[in-house]
Design a protein around this motif. Structure first.
Motif, mmCIF file in Angstrom:
data_model
loop_
_atom_site.group_PDB
_atom_site.id
_atom_site.type_symbol
_atom_site.label_atom_id
_atom_site.label_comp_id
_atom_site.label_asym_id
_atom_site.label_seq_id
_atom_site.Cartn_x
_atom_site.Cartn_y
_atom_site.Cartn_z
ATOM 1 N N GLU A 23 -48.408 -123.331 -38.287
ATOM 2 C CA GLU A 23 -48.617 -122.021 -38.898
ATOM 3 C C GLU A 23 -47.698 -121.004 -38.222
ATOM 4 N N PHE A 150 -55.340 -110.822 -44.141
ATOM 5 C CA PHE A 150 -55.583 -111.991 -43.303
ATOM 6 C C PHE A 150 -56.837 -111.731 -42.485
ATOM 7 N N ASP A 153 -60.372 -115.995 -38.144
ATOM 8 C CA ASP A 153 -61.361 -117.054 -38.083
ATOM 9 C C ASP A 153 -62.337 -116.766 -36.949
ATOM 10 N N PHE A 158 -56.858 -118.079 -35.269
ATOM 11 C CA PHE A 158 -56.122 -118.101 -36.529
ATOM 12 C C PHE A 158 -56.636 -116.983 -37.441
ATOM 13 N N THR A 160 -56.839 -116.268 -41.762
ATOM 14 C CA THR A 160 -56.700 -116.923 -43.059
ATOM 15 C C THR A 160 -56.563 -115.886 -44.169
ATOM 16 N N ASP A 198 -50.968 -119.514 -46.108
ATOM 17 C CA ASP A 198 -52.432 -119.395 -46.196
ATOM 18 C C ASP A 198 -53.071 -119.059 -44.859
ATOM 19 N N ARG A 199 -52.338 -119.318 -43.778
ATOM 20 C CA ARG A 199 -52.920 -119.078 -42.464
ATOM 21 C C ARG A 199 -51.820 -118.775 -41.452
ATOM 22 N N ARG A 201 -51.183 -118.148 -37.014
ATOM 23 C CA ARG A 201 -51.760 -118.395 -35.699
ATOM 24 C C ARG A 201 -51.459 -117.213 -34.801
#
Length: 203
Positions: A23, A150, A153, A158, A160, A198-199, A201
């Motif tokens: 990512e 975004f 998580d 991360f 998402t 999509d994600r 870090r």
């Protein structure tokens, strides 16, 4: 010996072929994170303008933000220096630039210090929303539209991509009608460079 070396190379090739791409990395120090809230959301609208007279000024407001401005609403005008109370006198139609003219009357202004044409800033209290979900206004966001943010998580390592529906906006806050829940943490910084990812870090 040759067979062993060939087998090792083949194994490495197969493993690498199946590896997933990393990512994109985002520096935590370069982003602005905010927590989604539920509660009252005062609708504050900001605009720049000029003095029409020592007791009256006009403000230029984007159409999308001017829809709920009405005569009589409270305002504050920054005369640079000094802020005075005011109230909305009238609201004009939309011009060719998509801006709405709002005339405000200054309350108890120090008229001896004011000159016509002075550049000013103004803030209008255009009502409030009760018991709504809201968050700090993302860099890329428009009221009454869809957007992408975004969301961090739970482990914070991360973030998402999520789709959200915005409602009414204030100067630095915006209503979230769907896509997020109170307590969610989202990145408000513009991450459009990661469009299609999509994600990401965080490091």
């Amino acid at each position: 010996m040759l067979l062993t070396a060939s087998f090792t190379i083949l194994t490495l090739t197969l493993c690498n072929a199946g590896a997933l791409p990393q990512e994109p990395l985002v520096d935590r120090n370069s982003i602005w994170v905010d927590t989604v809230n539920r509660g009252e959301l005062p609708i504050l609208v900001h605009g720049a303008g000029t003095l029409l007279s020592p007791t009256q000024a006009t403000l230029s407001i984007p159409e999308a933000q001017a829809r709920n401005i009405e005569a009589g609403q409270a305002a504050a005008v920054d005369l640079k220096p000094g802020v005075v109370n005011a109230h909305v006198e009238s609201v004009s139609g939309v011009n060719s630039s998509g801006m709405v003219g709002v005339v405000v009357n200054l309350d108890n202004a120090p008229t001896t210090l004011l000159t016509t044409g002075r550049l000013i800033d103004g803030t209008i209290w255009a009502g409030s929303l009760s018991n709504v979900v809201w968050v700090g206004r993302p860099v890329v966001s428009q009221p009454e539209s869809e957007g992408v943010l975004f969301k961090l998580d739970p482990d914070g390592r991360f973030a998402t991509r999520v789709h959200v529906m915005y409602g009414r906006s204030s100067i630095n806050k915006i209503e979230v009608r769907c896509g997020l829940q109170p307590g969610d943490q989202v990145i408000l910084t513009d991450l459009s460079t990661f469009q299609g990812k999509d994600r990401v870090r965080l490091n």
